[in-house]
Design an enzyme around this catalytic site. Sequence first.
Site, PDB file in Angstrom:
ATOM      1  N   HIS A  58     148.563 -39.365 -28.523  1.00  0.00           N
ATOM      2  CA  HIS A  58     147.519 -40.359 -28.243  1.00  0.00           C
ATOM      3  C   HIS A  58     146.196 -39.652 -27.953  1.00  0.00           C
ATOM      4  O   HIS A  58     145.155 -39.985 -28.549  1.00  0.00           O
ATOM      5  CB  HIS A  58     147.960 -41.204 -27.041  1.00  0.00           C
ATOM      6  N   GLU A  59     146.226 -38.676 -27.057  1.00  0.00           N
ATOM      7  CA  GLU A  59     145.001 -37.964 -26.699  1.00  0.00           C
ATOM      8  C   GLU A  59     144.505 -37.099 -27.859  1.00  0.00           C
ATOM      9  O   GLU A  59     143.291 -36.955 -28.064  1.00  0.00           O
ATOM     10  CB  GLU A  59     145.239 -37.094 -25.456  1.00  0.00           C
ATOM     11  N   HIS A  62     142.467 -39.215 -30.244  1.00  0.00           N
ATOM     12  CA  HIS A  62     141.094 -39.377 -29.773  1.00  0.00           C
ATOM     13  C   HIS A  62     140.263 -38.130 -30.093  1.00  0.00           C
ATOM     14  O   HIS A  62     139.148 -38.218 -30.621  1.00  0.00           O
ATOM     15  CB  HIS A  62     141.075 -39.579 -28.248  1.00  0.00           C
TER      16      HIS A  62
END
Length: 267
Positions: A58-59, A62
């Site tokens: 997820h990170e 980004h």
Amino acid sequence: MSFAATRHSDRRISPVFIGIVAVMAVTGWAVWTEFAASAGLAVFLFVTSAWIVSLCLHEYAHARTALHGGDISIGAKGYLTLNPLKYTHALLSIVLPVLFVIMGGIGLPGGAVFIERGRIRGRWKHSLISAAGPLTNVLFALVCTAPFWLDALDGVPLLFRFALAFLALLQVTAAILNFLPVPGLDGYGVIEPWLSHKIRRQVEPFAPFGLLAVFVVLFIPEVNHAFFDAIDAIMRGLGVSRDETWCGQEFYRFWQTDEMCEVAVNR
């Protein structure tokens, strides 16, 4: 161009992340074969390590989207190595989400990569950077539920099916919570570039408290029931029954596993 601006060492996958994936693989095998003396402990370790892997991805989503959007400082910060220890707030990104899974079975969204937004031009790029994280959770949920909605469960051990169902539930809740247009969450980050400067300035002071506000609201019984009814509807649409997610969560809490779930697995 932005990718070339990062050093190869900035993009090398961290041994920490590789170790977490190794734990996920080994414990996943233990769940599949029921090799472990404690089935619940194996499910706990498998789901927790897989959940941490999804948080790292997820990170990373980004960060990688921000890199291609123009923030070439991302590489030097270590975000492209998938190392959770490199996040700005490891507590928010890893520790708290894991604790919330243990306590309540909720995929609490984390969020702790610092992106230099001033380097990025274009509202669409800013929106895409914010959306990239929860879209990763959506993809993870689709992968976890693929055997269910593809009707390909023949040969899949019941215990592993339960573990996948619960892991998918976490991904769905994380995606939905993250997409809420609440200051401090990714959903607000998606719409923020399209708001007027005046509105953004008024909302900015509330951003640090957005996640806390969501958590408090979820404690309201009516909201909690409506939220999980919506989650159940989505899971059923993906071919996963409430009983499967329930037993997955019960085995995850190996210190209090429901006897009916144990009987179902031991048949």
